[in-house]
Design a protein around this motif. Sequence first.
Motif, short mmCIF file in Angstrom:
data_model
loop_
_atom_site.label_atom_id
_atom_site.label_comp_id
_atom_site.label_asym_id
_atom_site.label_seq_id
_atom_site.Cartn_x
_atom_site.Cartn_y
_atom_site.Cartn_z
N VAL A 1 0.97 -1.18 -0.14
CA VAL A 1 -0.09 0.06 0.04
C VAL A 1 0.99 1.07 -0.08
CG1 VAL A 1 -1.71 1.39 1.19
CG2 VAL A 1 -1.87 -1.06 1.18
N ARG A 2 0.57 2.24 -0.64
CA ARG A 2 1.26 3.52 -0.99
C ARG A 2 0.26 4.67 -0.97
NH1 ARG A 2 6.74 2.84 -1.99
NH2 ARG A 2 6.84 4.93 -2.50
N PHE A 3 0.50 5.69 -0.14
CA PHE A 3 -0.20 7.05 -0.07
C PHE A 3 0.98 7.87 -0.70
CE2 PHE A 3 -2.33 4.47 3.08
CZ PHE A 3 -3.74 5.01 3.29
N GLU A 4 0.52 8.60 -1.95
CA GLU A 4 1.61 9.36 -2.42
C GLU A 4 0.82 10.82 -2.57
OE1 GLU A 4 2.43 7.70 -6.27
OE2 GLU A 4 3.84 6.16 -5.26
N ASP B 1 2.34 11.00 2.88
CA ASP B 1 2.95 10.21 2.13
C ASP B 1 3.36 8.93 3.10
OD1 ASP B 1 4.03 10.73 -0.66
OD2 ASP B 1 4.32 12.66 0.21
N LEU B 2 3.05 7.66 2.88
CA LEU B 2 3.43 6.64 3.48
C LEU B 2 3.36 5.34 2.58
CD1 LEU B 2 3.42 5.20 6.27
CD2 LEU B 2 0.95 5.09 6.22
N ALA B 3 4.26 4.33 2.80
CA ALA B 3 4.43 3.30 2.14
C ALA B 3 4.35 2.28 3.25
CB ALA B 3 5.88 3.29 1.31
N ILE B 4 3.53 1.36 2.83
CA ILE B 4 3.46 0.34 3.65
C ILE B 4 3.80 -1.15 3.12
CG2 ILE B 4 1.79 -1.21 5.26
CD1 ILE B 4 0.13 1.45 5.30
N ALA B 5 4.77 -1.95 3.29
CA ALA B 5 5.14 -3.00 2.68
C ALA B 5 4.13 -4.01 2.69
CB ALA B 5 6.62 -3.69 3.38
N VAL C 1 -8.34 6.12 6.73
CA VAL C 1 -9.14 4.87 6.20
C VAL C 1 -10.01 5.11 5.39
CG1 VAL C 1 -10.44 3.22 7.39
CG2 VAL C 1 -8.38 3.89 8.48
N ASN C 2 -11.03 6.05 5.61
CA ASN C 2 -12.34 6.31 4.90
C ASN C 2 -11.62 6.63 3.30
OD1 ASN C 2 -13.99 6.18 6.67
ND2 ASN C 2 -14.17 8.24 7.11
N LEU C 3 -10.49 7.26 3.10
CA LEU C 3 -9.83 7.35 1.72
C LEU C 3 -9.45 6.42 1.22
CD1 LEU C 3 -8.23 10.79 2.58
CD2 LEU C 3 -10.41 10.60 1.14
N PHE C 4 -8.74 5.44 1.97
CA PHE C 4 -8.15 4.05 1.62
C PHE C 4 -9.36 3.21 1.07
CE2 PHE C 4 -6.63 -0.16 2.93
CZ PHE C 4 -5.72 -0.29 1.89
N LEU C 5 -10.51 3.28 1.79
CA LEU C 5 -11.60 2.49 1.11
C LEU C 5 -12.44 3.12 0.06
CD1 LEU C 5 -12.92 1.33 4.85
CD2 LEU C 5 -12.09 0.02 2.93
N LEU D 1 -2.28 3.75 -3.80
CA LEU D 1 -2.07 2.54 -4.66
C LEU D 1 -1.86 1.24 -4.01
CD1 LEU D 1 1.27 3.94 -6.66
CD2 LEU D 1 -1.28 4.04 -7.32
N ILE D 2 -2.61 0.30 -4.45
CA ILE D 2 -2.46 -1.18 -3.83
C ILE D 2 -1.92 -2.02 -4.98
CG2 ILE D 2 -3.50 -3.12 -2.81
CD1 ILE D 2 -5.79 -1.20 -1.87
N ASP D 3 -0.58 -2.46 -4.52
CA ASP D 3 0.18 -3.29 -5.51
C ASP D 3 0.40 -2.55 -6.76
OD1 ASP D 3 0.75 -5.19 -3.89
OD2 ASP D 3 -0.90 -6.76 -4.45
N GLY D 4 0.60 -1.21 -6.75
CA GLY D 4 0.80 -0.51 -7.84
C GLY D 4 -0.37 0.00 -8.77
N GLN D 5 -1.48 -0.28 -8.22
CA GLN D 5 -2.78 0.04 -8.99
C GLN D 5 -3.60 1.14 -8.09
OE1 GLN D 5 -4.76 -4.05 -9.39
NE2 GLN D 5 -3.42 -4.40 -8.23
#
Length: 620
Positions: free
Chosen positions: A370-373, A390-394, A413-417, A428-432
Amino acid sequence: MQPMSLMNALYSRFERMIDPFGPHEDGPPPDKLLPFFWQYLKQAWPLFVAILIAGFLFTITEVAVFRFMADIVDYLTHTRPADLWRTHGADFIRMGLILGIAWPLIGLVHSLFLRQAITSNFPNLIRWQSHRHVVRQSIGFFTNDYAGRVASKVVETASAVRNTLTTLCDTMLYVVIYFGSAIVLFFEADYRLVIPLVVWSIVYGMVCTFFVPKLGVAASEGAEARSALVGRIVDTYTNIQTVKLFAGTRHEDDYVREGLLNNSRKWQVQERLITGLDTATSFLNSILLLVMAGLAIWLWSQGQITVGAIALVGALTQRLISMSNWVMFQVTSLFENIGSVQNGIETISRPHTVVDAAEAPPLDIRRGEVRFEHVGFGYGSGAAAISDFDLAIAPGEKIGLVGPSGAGKSTLVNLFLRLYDLSSGRILIDGQDIAGVSQESLRAHIAMVTQDTSLLHRSISDNIAYGSPGATQTEIDRAAERAHAAGFIPALTDSQGRTGYDAHVGERGVKLSGGQRQRIAIARVLLKNAPILVLDEATSALDSEVEAAIQESLLELMTGKTVIAIAHRLSTIARMDRLVVVDGGRIIETGTHEALIAAGGLYARLWARQTGGFLAESVG
């Protein structure tokens, strides 16, 4: 076949003419009145044409009754009893066949199309399509309105569309045929009989022109007031526990009373208009009846019309007067329904604010990165809630989001969903990019437990299996056991006598305690077993003993998954792989629990304020 069986088969045939759940155009319904009607009418227009044809034949036959009455009076007046059957027997047979067979059969066909084909399924077609659009609105849509008000509009607008269309079909048809037939029949008797009818119709039209537009405005305002009243009442009932806890019964009385008074004021305006319309129509009708009766008698005294013509004029005039009152009622109802439709359009036809891209593919998760850019977001015109985040989660990493209330954790979290769209940046999730994949697939790959768990008013099994529709009862039982919910479920019962896993939990799960609701929610997430897990105060409603047991299940569930966890009790997330401290929508610290304590920053200060709690020994 028995008569009842035959009729039931006939009813069933007509009831299947509209499939409420058939294919239809996607997208928002039109936001203009006539296109909105056409959106649904075009899906069933042959049935409305059939109603018009059947109604035309039925009304023409009804008008013929008055002509038959006039003919019968003249037959009896000018024919000797001994010669009556020989001279007019064929006419009586024709009348009998029309009135005894054709008229009832036409009425049956009209009722079958109206009652069986349209009345039940046509509104359901509208409700289904409106619901499918409304339920896909963003969270913001629902947070800015009463749920009861929205539901009321979805249900009532459909009925109003049906009532408007059927009223137009029947009322306009009756008016045109009766008025046209009266002119023809009166003209055949004597052209002077047409004059009062024409004058009456002109004045009648002027009265309608004066009152009807005002009725339309009043009806629209009345429909809005009714929807708002329903919203207030439902809001009170939905939050009844809060009302009781804060002794708010009197306050809610005042709140609902205000809605009732507003509703009364709006409908009183409409009822005054209706009374004025009724009074004006009554005066017009009385004058028409007196003038027509006097004119017909005078013409008869001059030997220019027959007794049968007088019977025709009297009966048909009385029918026109009765019909004018009925038309007024129908017109009033028509504009009430049009007002309800206009009011409903404002809610139902709003376009979606969070939409899938054209031909959006499903999300394909292989690793769980997961990446927040450079993410930015703000609610309305206020200050930004998230700024350049900005946050990268492996893949497989467990992240704890920490920060004071209002820091932006739940917003992230709401933005992530993708419950809201970003103002800037991307996730991005796995680059998507999540904005480029379908929302359904995104949320299907994310399991979440929230602090304020609300359950559906359905069975325990339905709630646990909600994210896994194909789950077996054995799998449901196992998830309940792992969530430590199996101990209290067998003792549950509801007002219908259902017990255990079949018991219904009440609206939003109010029949369960907070801890019980939370364990059901955790069981639901355990069963869903999604590759990404989001925990937003997941154990806040549990006591320490149950929390410790649940943590074991959550730790097992987290193994091999990417996890984002929010908790005000820092002890519950202190052993995550990494803690991200957020304040004002920005990252101000990041690191392990020990490193952040040593740094002496915001996290260290938050930790110092808290004591006790569960500290997981390890995370898988």
